[in-house]
Design a protein around this motif. Structure first.
Motif, PDB file in Angstrom:
ATOM      1  N   PRO A  29       0.820  -1.216   0.000  1.00 56.74           N
ATOM      2  CA  PRO A  29       0.000   0.000   0.000  1.00 56.74           C
ATOM      3  C   PRO A  29       0.853   1.266   0.000  1.00 56.74           C
ATOM      4  CG  PRO A  29      -0.737  -1.532   1.688  1.00 56.74           C
ATOM      5  CD  PRO A  29       0.551  -2.068   1.154  1.00 56.74           C
ATOM      6  N   ALA A  30       0.319   2.316  -0.585  1.00 62.50           N
ATOM      7  CA  ALA A  30       1.034   3.589  -0.667  1.00 62.50           C
ATOM      8  C   ALA A  30       1.361   4.131   0.722  1.00 62.50           C
ATOM      9  CB  ALA A  30       0.205   4.594  -1.454  1.00 62.50           C
ATOM     10  N   SER A  31       0.486   3.896   1.686  1.00 61.16           N
ATOM     11  CA  SER A  31       0.732   4.405   3.036  1.00 61.16           C
ATOM     12  C   SER A  31       1.979   3.766   3.653  1.00 61.16           C
ATOM     13  CB  SER A  31      -0.478   4.161   3.928  1.00 61.16           C
ATOM     14  OG  SER A  31      -0.782   2.786   3.980  1.00 61.16           O
ATOM     15  N   ILE A  32       2.223   2.509   3.334  1.00 58.61           N
ATOM     16  CA  ILE A  32       3.417   1.830   3.848  1.00 58.61           C
ATOM     17  C   ILE A  32       4.667   2.423   3.213  1.00 58.61           C
ATOM     18  CG2 ILE A  32       4.611  -0.390   4.070  1.00 58.61           C
ATOM     19  CD1 ILE A  32       2.042  -0.074   5.781  1.00 58.61           C
ATOM     20  N   TYR A  33       4.607   2.690   1.917  1.00 58.32           N
ATOM     21  CA  TYR A  33       5.728   3.383   1.281  1.00 58.32           C
ATOM     22  C   TYR A  33       5.987   4.714   1.981  1.00 58.32           C
ATOM     23  CZ  TYR A  33       5.840   0.240  -2.786  1.00 58.32           C
ATOM     24  OH  TYR A  33       5.971  -0.844  -3.612  1.00 58.32           O
ATOM     25  N   GLY A  34       4.927   5.454   2.263  1.00 56.70           N
ATOM     26  CA  GLY A  34       5.074   6.745   2.925  1.00 56.70           C
ATOM     27  C   GLY A  34       5.687   6.617   4.306  1.00 56.70           C
ATOM     28  N   ILE A  35       5.245   5.627   5.075  1.00 57.11           N
ATOM     29  CA  ILE A  35       5.794   5.419   6.419  1.00 57.11           C
ATOM     30  C   ILE A  35       7.280   5.076   6.334  1.00 57.11           C
ATOM     31  CG2 ILE A  35       5.761   3.830   8.393  1.00 57.11           C
ATOM     32  CD1 ILE A  35       2.704   3.736   8.055  1.00 57.11           C
ATOM     33  N   ILE A  36       7.636   4.225   5.386  1.00 58.11           N
ATOM     34  CA  ILE A  36       9.040   3.836   5.235  1.00 58.11           C
ATOM     35  C   ILE A  36       9.884   5.037   4.829  1.00 58.11           C
ATOM     36  CG2 ILE A  36      10.627   2.449   3.830  1.00 58.11           C
ATOM     37  CD1 ILE A  36       8.410   0.269   3.817  1.00 58.11           C
ATOM     38  N   ILE A  37       9.373   5.841   3.901  1.00 55.02           N
ATOM     39  CA  ILE A  37      10.111   7.034   3.468  1.00 55.02           C
ATOM     40  C   ILE A  37      10.282   7.999   4.635  1.00 55.02           C
ATOM     41  CG2 ILE A  37      10.031   9.071   1.974  1.00 55.02           C
ATOM     42  CD1 ILE A  37       8.520   7.262  -0.061  1.00 55.02           C
ATOM     43  N   LEU A  38       9.212   8.229   5.405  1.00 53.45           N
ATOM     44  CA  LEU A  38       9.313   9.128   6.559  1.00 53.45           C
ATOM     45  C   LEU A  38      10.322   8.591   7.568  1.00 53.45           C
ATOM     46  CD1 LEU A  38       8.408  11.647   8.065  1.00 53.45           C
ATOM     47  CD2 LEU A  38       6.517  10.311   9.011  1.00 53.45           C
ATOM     48  N   PHE A  39      10.289   7.297   7.827  1.00 52.19           N
ATOM     49  CA  PHE A  39      11.246   6.689   8.753  1.00 52.19           C
ATOM     50  C   PHE A  39      12.679   6.899   8.263  1.00 52.19           C
ATOM     51  CE2 PHE A  39      13.869   2.958   9.833  1.00 52.19           C
ATOM     52  CZ  PHE A  39      13.924   3.116  11.201  1.00 52.19           C
ATOM     53  N   LEU A  40      12.906   6.627   6.980  1.00 50.31           N
ATOM     54  CA  LEU A  40      14.259   6.794   6.435  1.00 50.31           C
ATOM     55  C   LEU A  40      14.699   8.253   6.480  1.00 50.31           C
ATOM     56  CD1 LEU A  40      14.109   4.341   3.391  1.00 50.31           C
ATOM     57  CD2 LEU A  40      15.305   4.015   5.576  1.00 50.31           C
ATOM     58  N   LEU A  42      13.745  10.488   8.658  1.00 48.03           N
ATOM     59  CA  LEU A  42      14.044  10.813  10.050  1.00 48.03           C
ATOM     60  C   LEU A  42      15.359  10.188  10.495  1.00 48.03           C
ATOM     61  CD1 LEU A  42      10.473  10.431  11.582  1.00 48.03           C
ATOM     62  CD2 LEU A  42      11.796  12.543  11.455  1.00 48.03           C
ATOM     63  N   GLU A  43      15.612   8.950  10.083  1.00 43.14           N
ATOM     64  CA  GLU A  43      16.841   8.266  10.483  1.00 43.14           C
ATOM     65  C   GLU A  43      18.090   8.884   9.849  1.00 43.14           C
ATOM     66  OE1 GLU A  43      17.729   5.660  12.638  1.00 43.14           O
ATOM     67  OE2 GLU A  43      15.757   6.195  13.425  1.00 43.14           O
ATOM     68  N   THR A  44      17.974   9.326   8.607  1.00 42.04           N
ATOM     69  CA  THR A  44      19.139   9.888   7.915  1.00 42.04           C
ATOM     70  C   THR A  44      19.331  11.374   8.203  1.00 42.04           C
ATOM     71  OG1 THR A  44      17.831  10.327   5.932  1.00 42.04           O
ATOM     72  CG2 THR A  44      19.016   8.210   6.043  1.00 42.04           C
ATOM     73  N   GLY A  45      18.351  11.998   8.842  1.00 45.22           N
ATOM     74  CA  GLY A  45      18.465  13.408   9.158  1.00 45.22           C
ATOM     75  C   GLY A  45      17.974  14.331   8.056  1.00 45.22           C
ATOM     76  N   VAL A  46      17.426  13.776   6.981  1.00 47.14           N
ATOM     77  CA  VAL A  46      16.869  14.602   5.913  1.00 47.14           C
ATOM     78  C   VAL A  46      15.717  15.437   6.479  1.00 47.14           C
ATOM     79  CG1 VAL A  46      15.658  14.552   3.696  1.00 47.14           C
ATOM     80  CG2 VAL A  46      17.582  13.013   4.101  1.00 47.14           C
ATOM     81  N   VAL A  47      14.927  14.820   7.344  1.00 49.39           N
ATOM     82  CA  VAL A  47      13.859  15.517   8.061  1.00 49.39           C
ATOM     83  C   VAL A  47      14.161  15.347   9.545  1.00 49.39           C
ATOM     84  CG1 VAL A  47      11.395  15.533   8.590  1.00 49.39           C
ATOM     85  CG2 VAL A  47      12.157  15.060   6.268  1.00 49.39           C
TER      86      VAL A  47
END
Length: 121
Positions: A29-40, A42-47
């Motif tokens: 699902p698109a929402s899972i892609y979004g959650i993974i992108i947000l997590f990445l 946050l983890e990498t410091g981009v956001v």
């Protein structure tokens, strides 16, 4: 203005998840892609966390309200569902137990992996 910026960041990441859902051939699902992108991000410091924290907290607080339309839809479908109530109940209980067991095992593995890694450092 701060909340609009935070909400915009979350919406942008969700939109990227929607684009990935359309472009990639995986049944995710698109929402899972979004959650993974947000997590990445946050983890990498981009956001950074302060850029989305207050709005994220608000969205989590109102999450139960988002289930009301689904509950109303179930009530509307009651006549159709009541014939198969036992199979639905069995499937719900079994899948809930499976999710709890798998989640517990993943957390146990993560804790053990973290302890092993800490002991080697």
């Amino acid at each position: 203005m701060k909340y609009l910026r935070q909400f915009g960041i979350i919406l942008l990441i969700s939109f990227v998840g929607e684009i990935l859902y359309v472009l990639l051939p995986f049944p995710i699902p698109a929402s899972i892609y979004g959650i993974i992108i947000l997590f990445l991000c946050l983890e990498t410091g981009v956001v950074s966390l302060p850029l989305v924290k207050e709005t994220s907290d608000f969205l989590i607080e109102i999450m139960p309200i988002m289930f009301i339309p689904a509950a109303v839809g179930l009530m509307d479908s009651w006549q159709t569902m009541k014939e198969d109530l036992v199979p639905y109940a069995v499937i719900t209980v079994l899948t809930t137990c499976a999710v709890m067991i798998v989640s517990g095992k993943v957390v146990q593995f993560g804790i053990q992996f973290g302890m092993r890694r800490d002991n080697h450092e």
